[in-house]
Design an enzyme around this catalytic site. Sequence first.
Site, PDB file in Angstrom:
ATOM      1  N   LYS A   1     -16.308  -7.619   6.233  1.00  0.00           N
ATOM      2  CA  LYS A   1     -14.933  -8.088   6.181  1.00  0.00           C
ATOM      3  C   LYS A   1     -14.580  -8.638   7.508  1.00  0.00           C
ATOM      4  O   LYS A   1     -13.452  -9.281   7.752  1.00  0.00           O
ATOM      5  CB  LYS A   1     -13.817  -7.399   5.519  1.00  0.00           C
ATOM      6  CG  LYS A   1     -13.773  -7.619   3.886  1.00  0.00           C
ATOM      7  CD  LYS A   1     -12.395  -7.033   3.445  1.00  0.00           C
ATOM      8  CE  LYS A   1     -12.278  -7.278   1.862  1.00  0.00           C
ATOM      9  NZ  LYS A   1     -10.956  -6.671   1.644  1.00  0.00           N
TER      10      LYS A   1
ATOM     11  N   SER B   1      -2.746  -7.772   2.727  1.00  0.00           N
ATOM     12  CA  SER B   1      -3.039  -7.579   4.182  1.00  0.00           C
ATOM     13  C   SER B   1      -3.525  -8.934   4.687  1.00  0.00           C
ATOM     14  O   SER B   1      -3.234  -9.458   5.951  1.00  0.00           O
ATOM     15  CB  SER B   1      -4.109  -6.810   4.185  1.00  0.00           C
ATOM     16  OG  SER B   1      -3.624  -5.476   4.051  1.00  0.00           O
TER      17      SER B   1
ATOM     18  N   HIS C   1       0.888  -1.008  -0.045  1.00  0.00           N
ATOM     19  CA  HIS C   1       0.044  -0.068  -0.026  1.00  0.00           C
ATOM     20  C   HIS C   1       0.922   1.210   0.141  1.00  0.00           C
ATOM     21  O   HIS C   1       0.726   2.128  -0.633  1.00  0.00           O
ATOM     22  CB  HIS C   1      -0.854   0.013   1.344  1.00  0.00           C
ATOM     23  CG  HIS C   1      -1.888  -1.013   1.396  1.00  0.00           C
ATOM     24  ND1 HIS C   1      -2.095  -1.720   2.329  1.00  0.00           N
ATOM     25  CD2 HIS C   1      -2.834  -1.508   0.463  1.00  0.00           C
ATOM     26  CE1 HIS C   1      -3.214  -2.579   2.241  1.00  0.00           C
ATOM     27  NE2 HIS C   1      -3.498  -2.479   1.243  1.00  0.00           N
TER      28      HIS C   1
ATOM     29  N   ARG D   1      -2.223  -5.992  -8.509  1.00  0.00           N
ATOM     30  CA  ARG D   1      -1.228  -6.927  -8.160  1.00  0.00           C
ATOM     31  C   ARG D   1      -1.240  -7.923  -9.357  1.00  0.00           C
ATOM     32  O   ARG D   1      -0.436  -7.844 -10.346  1.00  0.00           O
ATOM     33  CB  ARG D   1      -1.672  -7.777  -6.792  1.00  0.00           C
ATOM     34  CG  ARG D   1      -1.091  -6.904  -5.470  1.00  0.00           C
ATOM     35  CD  ARG D   1      -1.605  -7.274  -4.299  1.00  0.00           C
ATOM     36  NE  ARG D   1      -2.993  -7.241  -4.451  1.00  0.00           N
ATOM     37  CZ  ARG D   1      -3.926  -6.993  -3.280  1.00  0.00           C
ATOM     38  NH1 ARG D   1      -3.271  -7.378  -2.027  1.00  0.00           N
ATOM     39  NH2 ARG D   1      -5.226  -7.058  -3.435  1.00  0.00           N
TER      40      ARG D   1
HETATM   41  P1  ADP Z   1      -5.853  -5.999   0.477  1.00  0.00           P
HETATM   42  O1  ADP Z   1      -6.463  -6.673  -0.737  1.00  0.00           O
HETATM   43  O2  ADP Z   1      -4.292  -6.257   0.812  1.00  0.00           O
HETATM   44  O3  ADP Z   1      -6.560  -6.280   1.707  1.00  0.00           O
HETATM   45  P2  ADP Z   1      -6.972  -3.394   0.365  1.00  0.00           P
HETATM   46  O4  ADP Z   1      -8.454  -3.878   0.081  1.00  0.00           O
HETATM   47  O5  ADP Z   1      -6.733  -2.550   1.761  1.00  0.00           O
HETATM   48  O6  ADP Z   1      -5.790  -4.428   0.457  1.00  0.00           O
HETATM   49  O7  ADP Z   1      -6.615  -2.719  -1.077  1.00  0.00           O
HETATM   50  C1  ADP Z   1      -6.606  -1.491  -1.455  1.00  0.00           C
HETATM   51  C2  ADP Z   1      -6.123  -1.071  -2.773  1.00  0.00           C
HETATM   52  O8  ADP Z   1      -4.646  -1.386  -2.815  1.00  0.00           O
HETATM   53  C3  ADP Z   1      -6.584  -2.117  -3.726  1.00  0.00           C
HETATM   54  O9  ADP Z   1      -6.190  -1.391  -5.138  1.00  0.00           O
HETATM   55  C4  ADP Z   1      -5.442  -3.289  -3.974  1.00  0.00           C
HETATM   56  O10 ADP Z   1      -5.303  -3.744  -4.923  1.00  0.00           O
HETATM   57  C5  ADP Z   1      -4.129  -2.410  -3.601  1.00  0.00           C
HETATM   58  N1  ADP Z   1      -3.133  -3.232  -2.991  1.00  0.00           N
HETATM   59  C6  ADP Z   1      -3.053  -3.893  -1.804  1.00  0.00           C
HETATM   60  N2  ADP Z   1      -1.952  -4.504  -1.739  1.00  0.00           N
HETATM   61  C7  ADP Z   1      -0.980  -4.182  -2.805  1.00  0.00           C
HETATM   62  C8  ADP Z   1       0.283  -4.538  -3.346  1.00  0.00           C
HETATM   63  N3  ADP Z   1       1.133  -5.576  -2.676  1.00  0.00           N
HETATM   64  N4  ADP Z   1       0.559  -3.949  -4.443  1.00  0.00           N
HETATM   65  C9  ADP Z   1      -0.155  -3.335  -5.312  1.00  0.00           C
HETATM   66  N5  ADP Z   1      -1.269  -2.814  -4.896  1.00  0.00           N
HETATM   67  C10 ADP Z   1      -2.027  -3.395  -3.652  1.00  0.00           C
END
Ligand code: ADP
Length: 163
Positions: free
Chosen positions: A41, A133, A17, A95
């Site tokens: 969630k 996460s 992030h 990702r």
């Molecule tokens: P997670 O899927 O890790 O629980 P979130 O729902 O908080 O994360 O994701 C928020 C945004 O950050 C989304 O667009 C998700 O694709 C992106 N994101 C999360 N981790 C990464 C990463 N390692 N690389 C690129 N984008 C990421």
Amino acid sequence: MRIGLYPGTFDPVTLGHLDIIRRATVLVDKLVIGVAINRDKGPLFSLEDRVAMIEAECADIAAETGCQIEAHAFDNLLIDCAQDVGASIIVRGLRAVADFEYEYQMVGMNRVLNNSIETVFLMADAEYQAIASKLVKEIARLGGDVSRFVTPTVQRNLVAKFD
Ligand code: ADP
């Protein structure tokens, strides 16, 4: 002033992030990190903790880049949240291919709801691309070392949760 919204659950914020946040600062004058309340969630960290961790970790990025960064909790439609904070772009991280399909659908539907807000996708550095996460929490729960995936403060908070 160009405002971007980077939404997610951030449960907790990872180095993936933070890499996306740093990259997004190039595109906007102000970046609002939209922290989804996401009761469904069943997040591990409370909304307050997730916001506090983001604010603490982003302070240096804001100082270094000159981009204003703030966290904003939201529980409504993403497109409405974007309007509330005055964002003209939504930033998402990509990702793997698995992210693409979901994001593709989201953009399509959000466009129908509001065609004036553009979504941009950024890719994290190769080193951080695999971080999620959900997996970080699983590793921490099983006593594994998460120091390569999160900051020292977040790591301490994770360890405390599973103590
Ligand atoms: P997670 O899927 O890790 O629980 P979130 O729902 O908080 O994360 O994701 C928020 C945004 O950050 C989304 O667009 C998700 O694709 C992106 N994101 C999360 N981790 C990464 C990463 N390692 N690389 C690129 N984008 C990421």
